[in-house]
Design a protein around this motif. Structure first.
Motif, PDB file in Angstrom:
ATOM      1  N   MET A  58       5.489  -6.633   8.854  1.00 50.43           N
ATOM      2  CA  MET A  58       6.886  -6.257   8.697  1.00 50.43           C
ATOM      3  C   MET A  58       7.024  -5.177   7.625  1.00 50.43           C
ATOM      4  N   GLY A 109       9.955  -3.018   5.093  1.00 51.99           N
ATOM      5  CA  GLY A 109      11.185  -3.368   4.408  1.00 51.99           C
ATOM      6  C   GLY A 109      11.850  -2.147   3.803  1.00 51.99           C
ATOM      7  N   SER A 150      14.151  -8.455   3.186  1.00 53.13           N
ATOM      8  CA  SER A 150      13.143  -9.500   3.003  1.00 53.13           C
ATOM      9  C   SER A 150      11.710  -9.038   3.230  1.00 53.13           C
ATOM     10  N   GLY A 151      11.503  -8.048   4.072  1.00 55.34           N
ATOM     11  CA  GLY A 151      10.148  -7.603   4.388  1.00 55.34           C
ATOM     12  C   GLY A 151       9.607  -6.521   3.480  1.00 55.34           C
ATOM     13  N   ALA A 193       5.517  -9.685   0.713  1.00 47.31           N
ATOM     14  CA  ALA A 193       6.891  -9.378   1.131  1.00 47.31           C
ATOM     15  C   ALA A 193       7.853  -9.911   0.077  1.00 47.31           C
ATOM     16  N   GLN A 214       3.100  -1.977   5.263  1.00 45.99           N
ATOM     17  CA  GLN A 214       3.511  -3.218   5.920  1.00 45.99           C
ATOM     18  C   GLN A 214       2.854  -4.411   5.240  1.00 45.99           C
ATOM     19  N   VAL A 238       4.205 -11.380   7.369  1.00 39.06           N
ATOM     20  CA  VAL A 238       5.342 -12.269   7.186  1.00 39.06           C
ATOM     21  C   VAL A 238       5.207 -13.427   8.168  1.00 39.06           C
ATOM     22  N   LEU A 241      10.793 -14.947  10.652  1.00 43.05           N
ATOM     23  CA  LEU A 241      11.354 -13.931  11.546  1.00 43.05           C
ATOM     24  C   LEU A 241      12.295 -14.545  12.562  1.00 43.05           C
ATOM     25  N   GLU A 253      14.854  -8.798  11.758  1.00 44.62           N
ATOM     26  CA  GLU A 253      15.356  -7.460  11.457  1.00 44.62           C
ATOM     27  C   GLU A 253      16.037  -6.911  12.711  1.00 44.62           C
TER      28      GLU A 253
END
Length: 165
Positions: free
Chosen positions: A3, A5, A67-68, A80, A137, A140, A145, A150
């Protein structure tokens, strides 16, 4: 699952010339500091999100992010933002070389978030912390998720921006 962010537009970004600028004021072509070198901004990604994380540091700095967002721990590993807890030490740009997290809380207020595509490097200095640029990245948990996915529209828009480059 990997993920990416983003950080709030109000986050103070370390520029190459030593000044700091709000992320929303950073433009394509500007030069910012990564943890080891200066990097030129290739593209700026901006959008609104109504869920985020607020990380309060012992220095008084506050980073609001999704969050990511990849954040570098003091020992060098990346995690993360959603995994950060009070008492954790994060990599800090300058002196001291690490800072302690005082408080972490989820927010449900709509904020304007951003991130950068860089010509070189995959990190940004924001609020004194070493955080991931768009190409960085982190892993996560799938369960997370399922709870706070997202936005697919945002990911589609970012993919379109990358194709334009």
């Amino acid at each position: 699952m990997n993920m990416q962010g983003n950080f709030s537009c109000s986050a103070r970004i370390q520029m190459e010339d030593g000044t700091q600028r709000a992320a929303c004021d950073v433009r394509i072509g500007d030069r910012i500091m990564t943890f080891s070198q200066a990097a030129r901004i290739r593209n700026v990604i901006t959008f609104y999100e109504n869920q985020g994380i607020q990380i309060v540091l012992e220095t008084g700095n506050v980073l609001q992010c999704t969050s990511g967002l990849p954040v570098q721990l003091a020992e060098g590993n990346w995690t993360a933002a959603l995994n950060i807890k009070p008492g954790v030490r994060l990599m800090h740009y300058g002196s001291p070389t690490s800072v302690c997290v005082v408080r972490v809380q989820q927010t449900d207020v709509e904020l304007k978030f951003t991130n950068f595509l860089l010509e070189e490097g995959d990190s940004v200095i924001a609020e004194g912390l070493h955080i991931g640029a768009w190409d960085k990245q982190v892993e996560v948990e799938e369960d997370f998720l399922n709870c706070r996915k997202e936005s697919e529209d945002i990911n589609k828009r970012i993919a379109e921006l990358k194709e334009l480059l």
